[in-house]
Scaffold this motif. Structure first.
Motif, PDB file in Angstrom:
ATOM      1  N   TRP A 141       0.838  -1.166   0.000  1.00 21.24           N
ATOM      2  CA  TRP A 141       0.000   0.000   0.000  1.00 21.24           C
ATOM      3  C   TRP A 141       0.881   1.226   0.000  1.00 21.24           C
ATOM      4  O   TRP A 141       1.130   1.816   1.019  1.00 21.24           O
ATOM      5  N   HIS A 177      -6.266   0.267  -7.620  1.00 18.59           N
ATOM      6  CA  HIS A 177      -6.183   1.409  -6.717  1.00 18.59           C
ATOM      7  C   HIS A 177      -6.794   2.605  -7.449  1.00 18.59           C
ATOM      8  O   HIS A 177      -7.205   2.488  -8.606  1.00 18.59           O
ATOM      9  N   CYS A 212      -5.218   6.863  -1.855  1.00 16.63           N
ATOM     10  CA  CYS A 212      -5.881   5.870  -2.692  1.00 16.63           C
ATOM     11  C   CYS A 212      -7.384   5.989  -2.450  1.00 16.63           C
ATOM     12  O   CYS A 212      -7.837   6.096  -1.317  1.00 16.63           O
ATOM     13  N   GLU A 214      -9.756   3.824  -3.898  1.00 18.76           N
ATOM     14  CA  GLU A 214     -10.471   2.612  -4.301  1.00 18.76           C
ATOM     15  C   GLU A 214     -10.075   1.538  -3.310  1.00 18.76           C
ATOM     16  O   GLU A 214      -8.877   1.296  -3.128  1.00 18.76           O
ATOM     17  N   PHE A 215     -11.055   0.907  -2.676  1.00 20.41           N
ATOM     18  CA  PHE A 215     -10.716  -0.075  -1.646  1.00 20.41           C
ATOM     19  C   PHE A 215      -9.817  -1.155  -2.233  1.00 20.41           C
ATOM     20  O   PHE A 215     -10.160  -1.775  -3.237  1.00 20.41           O
ATOM     21  N   CYS A 216      -8.652  -1.358  -1.612  1.00 17.87           N
ATOM     22  CA  CYS A 216      -7.651  -2.242  -2.215  1.00 17.87           C
ATOM     23  C   CYS A 216      -7.064  -3.201  -1.195  1.00 17.87           C
ATOM     24  O   CYS A 216      -5.983  -3.725  -1.381  1.00 17.87           O
ATOM     25  N   HIS A 220      -5.863  -0.148   2.810  1.00 17.84           N
ATOM     26  CA  HIS A 220      -6.324   0.868   1.851  1.00 17.84           C
ATOM     27  C   HIS A 220      -6.241   2.279   2.447  1.00 17.84           C
ATOM     28  O   HIS A 220      -5.795   3.224   1.799  1.00 17.84           O
ATOM     29  N   MET A 223      -2.767   4.183   2.474  1.00 15.84           N
ATOM     30  CA  MET A 223      -2.112   4.358   1.174  1.00 15.84           C
ATOM     31  C   MET A 223      -2.262   5.811   0.757  1.00 15.84           C
ATOM     32  O   MET A 223      -3.036   6.161  -0.110  1.00 15.84           O
TER      33      MET A 223
HETATM   34 CU1  CUA Z   1      -4.825   1.371  -2.918  1.00 15.26          CU
HETATM   35 CU2  CUA Z   1      -6.907   1.687  -1.844  1.00 15.26          CU
END
Ligand code: CUA
Length: 349
Positions: A141, A177, A212, A214-216, A220, A223
Motif C-alpha cells: 500500500w 487502486h 488511494c 479505491e478499496f484495495c 487501503h 495508502m
Molecule cells: Cu490502494 Cu486503496
C-alpha cells in the motif's frame, strides 16, 4: 439528522444538542487542517474546471430547489382544507402546465449537459507535447513515482514543478487502486495491466495531500500520498539531488553500521533489506519503495508515519503493526541494528 429530535414534536433533548454541536466542531476542525483534501480549493487548472462545473450545477440546483419549495409552501398554505369548505373542483390535464414542466427541466438539463460534456473532454488526460511525464504505479500500500525523462524513482511523494503541465501515466502492480489528489484533479483508477492518464498544470506551490480512493485491501486507508508542487528552480534542484547516489559518510560509524545492516544477508528464511529495496549503488530490489533518497521525504510507510528517527524505528521494528497486511514483515532486529539503520536511512537525503 433524526437523532437530533425526540419523539415528542417540538422538544429537543439537550444531549442531542451536545451531539450536534460536537459534530459541527469536528467538521469545522477538518477545515482547519493546513492542506485539506478539499475539491473546493483547487490548486490546478483541471481541479479548477471540475470545481467550476460543480458550482455551476450547484446554482442550478438552488434555483430548482427555491422554485419547487416556494410552489409547495404556497400551495400547502393557500389551498389547505378549511372548515365548511366544499370539495374543490377536480382538474384533468392542463396543456400549458404540462408543456411548461416538460420544457423547463429539458432546458435546465441542456445548460447542465453542455458544460459537463465539455469538462469531461477537458479532464480526459490528454497532455500537450512537452508535458512532464510521470509514471504512477499503485502498490499494496504505497505509491511509486517514476520520471522516465529524468531517470528518477521515488515513493509516496510526487514532486512537480509549478506552472508546467504534467502527464501522469497510471497503472498498478497488483490490485485496483485509485490515484486522487483532490486539490489537483479528480480520481483516476490504477488498474493492473492497463494505463490510465491524468494531465494537469499545478498553479500554486505547496504540499497537497491525496490518497488511494479505491478499496484495495487491509491497508487501503494507509495508502496516502503527497504532491509537492515547487517553483521550477526548486524542482530542478530537487531533481538534480535525486539523480545523485550519495556515498555513505565513512567517518559516521553509525551510518556505516547501518549500511552493513542494510546489506546483511540473514540466515536462510529471514528477510533482507536489499531483496526488496533499491538504494542506488547498493541494491536493486523492486518489491518495496526505492530508498535512495528516503531521507529527503516528509513521511514513510505510505504517508502514514513522520520520516523522523522515531517513525523510522517504529516502522523497522514492526512494519505490519504500523500498516496491517504490509508486504514488509516483522524482522528480528536488535536495538543496535535499528539505531544504525535509522542513521543510515536518514542520511539518504
Ligand atoms: Cu490502494 Cu486503496
Amino acid at each position: 439528522m433524526g437523532f437530533v429530535f425526540s419523539r415528542r414534536p417540538g422538544a429537543v433533548r439537550p444531549v442531542s444538542w451536545l451531539a450536534a454541536a460536537a459534530l459541527i466542531l469536528i467538521l469545522v476542525g477538518c477545515s482547519g487542517e493546513p492542506y485539506p483534501q478539499s475539491t473546493l480549493h483547487p490548486a490546478a487548472d483541471m481541479s479548477g474546471a471540475i470545481d467550476g462545473l460543480y458550482r455551476q450545477i450547484f446554482w442550478w440546483a438552488v434555483v430548482v430547489f427555491v422554485v419547487v419549495q416556494t410552489a409547495l409552501v404556497v400551495t400547502v398554505i393557500r389551498f389547505r382544507r378549511r372548515p365548511n369548505q366544499p370539495e374543490p373542483r377536480h382538474v384533468y390535464g392542463n396543456t400549458f402546465a404540462e408543456v411548461a414542466w416538460t420544457l423547463a427541466p429539458a432546458v435546465i438539463l441542456v445548460f447542465i449537459a453542455v458544460p459537463t460534456i465539455q469538462t469531461i473532454f477537458r479532464v480526459s488526460g490528454r497532455a500537450a507535447p512537452g508535458a512532464l511525464q510521470v509514471e504512477v504505479i499503485g502498490h499494496q500500500w504505497w505509491w511509486e513515482f517514476r520520471y522516465p525523462e529524468l531517470g528518477l524513482v521515488t515513493a509516496n511523494e510526487l514532486h512537480l514543478p509549478q506552472g508546467r503541465e504534467v502527464a501522469l501515466a497510471i497503472t498498478s502492480a497488483d490490485v485496483i487502486h485509485s490515484f486522487w489528489a483532490p486539490r489537483l484533479h479528480g480520481k483516476r483508477d490504477a488498474l493492473p495491466g492497463r494505463t490510465t492518464r491524468l494531465a494537469f498544470t499545478p498553479d500554486s506551490a505547496g504540499t497537497f495531500l491525496g490518497q488511494c480512493a479505491e478499496f484495495c485491501g487491509e491497508s487501503h486507508a494507509n495508502m496516502r500520498l503527497r504532491v509537492v508542487v515547487q517553483p521550477a528552480a526548486d524542482f530542478e534542484a530537487w531533481a538534480a539531488r535525486q539523480a545523485e547516489s550519495p556515498a555513505v559518510d565513512s567517518t559516521a560509524a553509525l551510518q556505516v553500521a547501518g549500511l552493513e545492516a542494510f546489506r546483511r544477508i540473514r540466515d536462510p528464511g529471514q528477510h533482507t533489506c536489499i531483496a526488496c529495496h533499491t538504494i542506488a549503488g547498493v541494491s536493486g530490489g523492486v518489491a518495496g519503495p526505492n530508498l535512495t533518497h528516503v531521507g529527503s521525504r516528509q513521511t514513510i510507510a505510505g504517508g502514514t508515519l513522520p520520516n523522523d528517527s522515531a517513525g523510522l524505528a517504529r516502522w523497522l521494528r514492526n512494519a505490519p503493526g504500523e500498516k496491517p497486511g504490509s508486504l514488509m514483515p516483522k524482522i528480528a532486529l536488535s536495538d543496535d541494528e535499528v539505531a544504525a539503520l535509522v542513521a543510515y536511512l536518514r542520511s539518504r537525503q
